[in-house]
Scaffold this motif. Sequence first.
Motif, PDB file in Angstrom:
ATOM      1  N   GLY C 290      40.037  31.509   4.233  1.00 15.33           N
ATOM      2  CA  GLY C 290      39.012  32.292   5.048  1.00 15.33           C
ATOM      3  C   GLY C 290      39.421  32.477   6.493  1.00 15.33           C
ATOM      4  N   CYS C 291      38.511  32.437   7.266  1.00 16.46           N
ATOM      5  CA  CYS C 291      38.512  32.538   8.767  1.00 16.46           C
ATOM      6  C   CYS C 291      38.923  31.140   9.176  1.00 16.46           C
ATOM      7  CB  CYS C 291      37.380  32.942   9.209  1.00 16.46           C
ATOM      8  SG  CYS C 291      37.250  32.893  11.134  1.00 16.46           S
ATOM      9  N   SER C 292      40.135  31.135   9.946  1.00 17.80           N
ATOM     10  CA  SER C 292      40.608  29.751  10.401  1.00 17.80           C
ATOM     11  C   SER C 292      39.375  29.169  11.207  1.00 17.80           C
ATOM     12  CB  SER C 292      41.928  30.012  11.020  1.00 17.80           C
ATOM     13  OG  SER C 292      41.919  31.039  11.985  1.00 17.80           O
ATOM     14  N   TYR C 293      38.836  29.866  11.916  1.00 14.06           N
ATOM     15  CA  TYR C 293      37.631  29.067  12.904  1.00 14.06           C
ATOM     16  C   TYR C 293      36.538  28.787  12.219  1.00 14.06           C
ATOM     17  CZ  TYR C 293      35.258  28.780  17.271  1.00 14.06           C
ATOM     18  OH  TYR C 293      34.764  28.076  18.572  1.00 14.06           O
ATOM     19  N   ALA C 294      36.405  29.003  11.037  1.00  9.60           N
ATOM     20  CA  ALA C 294      34.971  28.953  10.373  1.00  9.60           C
ATOM     21  C   ALA C 294      34.389  27.337  10.479  1.00  9.60           C
ATOM     22  CB  ALA C 294      35.069  29.117   8.838  1.00  9.60           C
ATOM     23  N   GLU C 295      35.538  26.518  10.403  1.00 14.15           N
ATOM     24  CA  GLU C 295      35.138  25.145  10.483  1.00 14.15           C
ATOM     25  C   GLU C 295      34.228  24.524  11.793  1.00 14.15           C
ATOM     26  OE1 GLU C 295      37.223  20.778  10.631  1.00 14.15           O
ATOM     27  OE2 GLU C 295      38.190  22.494   9.406  1.00 14.15           O
ATOM     28  N   ARG C 296      34.562  25.358  13.064  1.00 13.45           N
ATOM     29  CA  ARG C 296      34.065  25.182  14.049  1.00 13.45           C
ATOM     30  C   ARG C 296      32.878  26.176  14.581  1.00 13.45           C
ATOM     31  NH1 ARG C 296      39.477  24.190  17.482  1.00 13.45           N
ATOM     32  NH2 ARG C 296      38.312  23.146  19.046  1.00 13.45           N
ATOM     33  N   CYS C 297      32.943  27.221  13.649  1.00 13.53           N
ATOM     34  CA  CYS C 297      32.069  28.561  14.102  1.00 13.53           C
ATOM     35  C   CYS C 297      30.467  28.234  14.036  1.00 13.53           C
ATOM     36  CB  CYS C 297      32.775  29.508  13.512  1.00 13.53           C
ATOM     37  SG  CYS C 297      31.755  31.188  13.978  1.00 13.53           S
ATOM     38  N   PRO C 298      29.754  28.228  14.893  1.00 11.37           N
ATOM     39  CA  PRO C 298      28.112  28.573  14.329  1.00 11.37           C
ATOM     40  C   PRO C 298      27.571  29.436  13.351  1.00 11.37           C
ATOM     41  CG  PRO C 298      28.553  29.009  16.588  1.00 11.37           C
ATOM     42  CD  PRO C 298      29.878  28.670  16.037  1.00 11.37           C
ATOM     43  N   GLN C 303      31.247  34.119   3.081  1.00  9.94           N
ATOM     44  CA  GLN C 303      32.418  35.230   3.202  1.00  9.94           C
ATOM     45  C   GLN C 303      33.545  34.576   4.217  1.00  9.94           C
ATOM     46  OE1 GLN C 303      31.204  38.620   5.293  1.00  9.94           O
ATOM     47  NE2 GLN C 303      32.717  40.075   4.242  1.00  9.94           N
ATOM     48  N   CYS C 304      32.959  33.909   5.179  1.00 10.88           N
ATOM     49  CA  CYS C 304      33.879  33.383   6.416  1.00 10.88           C
ATOM     50  C   CYS C 304      34.669  32.373   5.870  1.00 10.88           C
ATOM     51  CB  CYS C 304      33.159  32.896   7.683  1.00 10.88           C
ATOM     52  SG  CYS C 304      32.209  34.013   8.251  1.00 10.88           S
ATOM     53  N   LEU C 305      34.113  31.806   4.950  1.00 13.58           N
ATOM     54  CA  LEU C 305      34.964  30.628   4.307  1.00 13.58           C
ATOM     55  C   LEU C 305      35.776  31.001   2.988  1.00 13.58           C
ATOM     56  CD1 LEU C 305      32.042  28.137   4.095  1.00 13.58           C
ATOM     57  CD2 LEU C 305      34.351  27.709   5.415  1.00 13.58           C
ATOM     58  N   ALA C 321      38.930  39.647  15.044  1.00 16.87           N
ATOM     59  CA  ALA C 321      39.102  39.263  13.628  1.00 16.87           C
ATOM     60  C   ALA C 321      37.953  38.366  13.174  1.00 16.87           C
ATOM     61  CB  ALA C 321      40.397  38.425  13.660  1.00 16.87           C
ATOM     62  N   CYS C 322      36.835  39.215  13.136  1.00 18.17           N
ATOM     63  CA  CYS C 322      35.635  38.171  12.657  1.00 18.17           C
ATOM     64  C   CYS C 322      34.705  39.319  12.081  1.00 18.17           C
ATOM     65  CB  CYS C 322      34.975  37.731  14.129  1.00 18.17           C
ATOM     66  SG  CYS C 322      33.450  37.096  14.072  1.00 18.17           S
ATOM     67  N   TYR C 323      33.850  38.648  11.209  1.00 16.56           N
ATOM     68  CA  TYR C 323      32.930  39.517  10.403  1.00 16.56           C
ATOM     69  C   TYR C 323      31.587  39.783  11.291  1.00 16.56           C
ATOM     70  CZ  TYR C 323      35.566  38.612   6.144  1.00 16.56           C
ATOM     71  OH  TYR C 323      36.651  38.498   5.318  1.00 16.56           O
ATOM     72  N   TYR C 324      31.222  39.118  12.152  1.00 15.76           N
ATOM     73  CA  TYR C 324      30.009  39.009  13.040  1.00 15.76           C
ATOM     74  C   TYR C 324      30.353  39.107  14.558  1.00 15.76           C
ATOM     75  CZ  TYR C 324      28.510  37.342   8.503  1.00 15.76           C
ATOM     76  OH  TYR C 324      28.405  37.389   7.166  1.00 15.76           O
TER      77      TYR C 324
HETATM   78  S1  SF4 Z   1      31.772  34.261  12.204  1.00 16.77           S
HETATM   79 FE1  SF4 Z   1      33.778  35.274  12.729  1.00 16.77          FE
HETATM   80  S2  SF4 Z   1      34.555  33.692  13.612  1.00 16.77           S
HETATM   81 FE2  SF4 Z   1      32.826  32.793  12.872  1.00 16.77          FE
HETATM   82  S3  SF4 Z   1      33.879  31.988  10.885  1.00 16.77           S
HETATM   83 FE3  SF4 Z   1      32.962  34.125  10.371  1.00 16.77          FE
HETATM   84  S4  SF4 Z   1      34.761  35.405  10.690  1.00 16.77           S
HETATM   85 FE4  SF4 Z   1      35.306  33.271  11.464  1.00 16.77          FE
END
Ligand code: SF4
Lengths: 327, 335, 361
Positions: C290-298, C303-305, C321-324
Amino acid sequence: MDADSPFRAYEVERRTRRQRWAYKWDLYVASPLRVVWSDWRTRVGVLIVVFYLLMGTVGVVLVPPPETNQGALHTQPFQTMAHPLGTDGLGQDMISLIVHATPPMLEMMLSGGVFATGVATVLGTLAGYRAGRIDSVLTTVMDMATAIPGLPLAIVVATILQPESPWVVGIVLTINVWAGLGRSIRSQVLTLRESDYVEASRTMRIRTPNIIARDIVPNIMPYITINFVNAGRIVIFSSVALYFLGVLPFTNTHWGVTMNRAYRNSGALYSLGASYTLLIPMIAIIVLSLGLVLLSQGADRIFNPRVRARRSKTISDSEDPGTGGAR
Amino acid sequence: MHWLINRLGRAILTIVGTVSLSFVMIRLIPGGPLDYLRGQIRNQNPGMSSDAIDALVEAQAAINPDQSIVEQYVSYMSSVFQGDLGTSTWYGDPVNQILIEALPWTLFVMALSLLFTFAIGIGLGAVMAYKEGSRFDYTFSSVSIFFNSIPYYVLGVLFLFVLSYQMDLFPTGGRSSDAVPVGFSVAFLLDALYHAALPVLSFVLTRFGFQALAMRGNSINVLGENYLRAAKIRGLPGRRIAFQYVGRNAVLPLYTTLMISIGTMFGGAVILEEIFAYPGIGYYMFQAIDARDYPLMMGAFIIITTAIVAAILFADLTYGLIDPRASGGETRETY
Amino acid sequence: MSPGKDVVLDVEGARVQFEMDRGVARVLDDVDLSVSREEIFGIVGESGSGKSMLAASMLDAVEDPGVLSGSITYYPSPDEPVDILELSAEELRQLRWEEIAMVFQGALDSFNPTLRIGQHFQETLSAHNVDRQSGMERARELLSDLYLEPEQVLASHPHELSGGMRQRALIALALLLEPEVLVMDEPTGALDLLMQRSILSLIKKLQRKYNLTIVFISHDLPLVANLADRIGVMYAFDLVEVGTAEDVVEGARHPYTRALLKAVPNLETPYAEMQPIAGRAPDPVSVPKGCSYAERCPLADDQCLDVHPPYDDLTDEHRVACYYPEEAPAAIPLPFEDQSVERPDDPPEAAGAAPGKEGSR
Ligand code: SF4
Ligand SMILES: Nc1ncnc2c1ncn2[C@@H]1O[C@H](COP(=O)(O)OP(=O)(O)OP(=O)(O)O)[C@@H](O)[C@H]1O
Ligand SMILES: [Mg+2]
């Protein structure tokens, strides 16, 4: 940098004594051994050295000491089970000669190694850490001693002193090995002295002997170990040469003496038939020396990752100067 | 300039130290040369009084009994520095005459050995580094390590046994044939090379591997340097990169090794010359040991040390020519 | 990509892989990027995010055993595409430095220690068959542009110059063959703050004087923000947000970009005082699907994962590059946006170490 050490203290506090020992065991013993074992060349080196150690300890108990007329004179190798490697011109069993020459050889190597690395470490650390006048005097002395050729000096001293004890022979043969080694230890200590964590220890007013014991010596230990092995090899090379050429006083149990006898009395040079008396001790010397070279090169590979292959495949090895350098 | 004086001073100090050391060893060590001489005279002349023996010893060793030990030291030093190394008790000739005649031969063997050792080591090491990880690299690393573990004199004895005695391909001793007149002729040069071949080969084969591995390691380090990558991207021709970039920077650290090699090889020459009966300095040193000819022995030792100190000094002074960073000299960490 | 723009360097699907014992490390993961003529394009990201790989890719200079794929197109003029990865060795050799030059990370040892600075200039000229006389003329001009004493510098060995001088000499060397594009990888990394700032102003000056396109890479977001026209933010081997400097600094929409900005209380704070973002970047051998930042993202959700987020084009210039992207500003507020000057809370590790720190004093 100041923040590093309190952090370290905090970490240590949380670990139990047992964990700490396990950690140390892994760091200093287990993981180097794993690395040693992973490279077959180093593995061979370890096996060879262990073999000679066994020969010098257990072997001398199992194999009878050499005596004249133990068997027929000049028994060829692989002829009789009583003397698998044959006998020399005096009827001494070749295996007995080789095996019983091992303990004095190991003693010489040990004393030479301890002497050379010990003196070098003390002088090198002192010069490097103390700087100033002590440093320049010691450095000059070490430079001078380095320039005096070791082997001729050892020959001269051996001729005059005629040492018999293997322990003394070891020291005579490494008579100026300490000098060059001390010089390079000094440079290393000098670099370490300027490093952040030693600086940090100094600002925290940790006493000098403690800094040396805690921060400096562990860092140069690998280098000392490698040079201990190298000093041992110098002792083999020189002692065999000097016994072979009759500079050191006669003793029955030395590979060099066995070679000398083959060379002078058995005429091993002229007759193919007697050549084994020369070749067998030579092989004993070459194999031990090979073992030590493999060992010290393996150690060098472990401790000195710079020499480690540039294209090695693990990611931790890929810290090329470009990416590892900045911040 | 200051640096130059410093270096020169250090070289001279080293030689003074060596000569003093030899004085101490000859005069002061109990059971040393003087006691030995005394014992010999006593054996030959059982009836002689000990005073008479002492007088004889002093006469033979050129010691003036009226001088204190300090005066003796001063006169020993001054005569050595005037080039007087005493008289060989075995040959009866002045020591310096014997050794001066022998020195060029030792230097000849040494120079050839160093030349080949470093030429082969540098060439092979560079290729090994370029082909790092290949079969070639692996094979020659192993070969280098193996030859490196054979003592040079063991190889020498093997050569002597196989090539000289058994196969009769090389001479078993000497430094030139009687049949070839000494002089600057091609025939003489070839003859000298023929006699020097086995000692040189013994050195080169047992030492090239060490240099090759060192060169390999240095080159690999240089290959990872930023400036090398930059040079490639600047589009410099391969030859320039190989010589001016990799070669030059990888060879620089070997200069230190060269200095150390001069010393160890000279030491080794003593043993090889004895084995190959090659009358150079080392050969005479052994003759002296066998005959308990102390002036000749110490003379040889002093000459060898002086030669090494001179060679190191030369190498040290010329280092600045190839490494610009060393021109100030002070910061360099070698030896 | 953006049609109508005068693109000079177009990177599409650039990927760099290393084969390792543990598996294949993908240290550049299908990066798309186009650099316009005569702009300064800044690339920021934390250490190990793949910035240097991207820089090297632009010259097809990824080092063995890394393998570069995708396409890199250089436009000497708008309708004259040159596919860099298809060039012959000789064509590539000419392209590098004559068209696209590079200042390396760790520039302080980019000079051969045994050669004089002048020899570096000369050998470069002759390797590219440029007239020695006029070439050295330009070298002198460049050096004086950079406030160096040309004759003195050219006659020096690298070790005789200070870090800042060496850095400037290297920039002059990079511009020697009048390249269109200059890629600078962390060119101020090893310099002190004062030196950093003065080199930045020199870079701006040179860019105007010689009409250069510059790709400028740094850890240091504030530094890049001062210099660049557009900025790309890299995270875990790909660009996660690209936009004008204003878009990225004041209208940041990617949670990672916002976290980066939040880590810096104000734009003048040097990198050294920045607080790290909690958590770790992914391992290049196993980048999450999924999103490579997901592990650190609040803001991360299922879906992100599960699915890698595609770019969301907020404007012509600004993509994330983000869903939100709309939710991000509220979820990760920035101190300077609501005018507060408070320092952000200490990240967890730092807080954990704190008791020990007090204890030892
Ligand atoms: S919100 Fe954006 S940055 Fe955070 S995990 Fe989802 S796609 Fe990645
Ligand atoms: N030779 C290599 N083999 C395998 N992985 C590598 C190699 N060189 C670099 N990498 C990996 O590639 C990734 C990207 O590296 P890169 O040098 O591009 O990072 P960076 O963003 O420039 O970091 P820095 O700011 O520290 O320079 C890192 O995770 C690094 O570990
Ligand atoms: Mg980088």
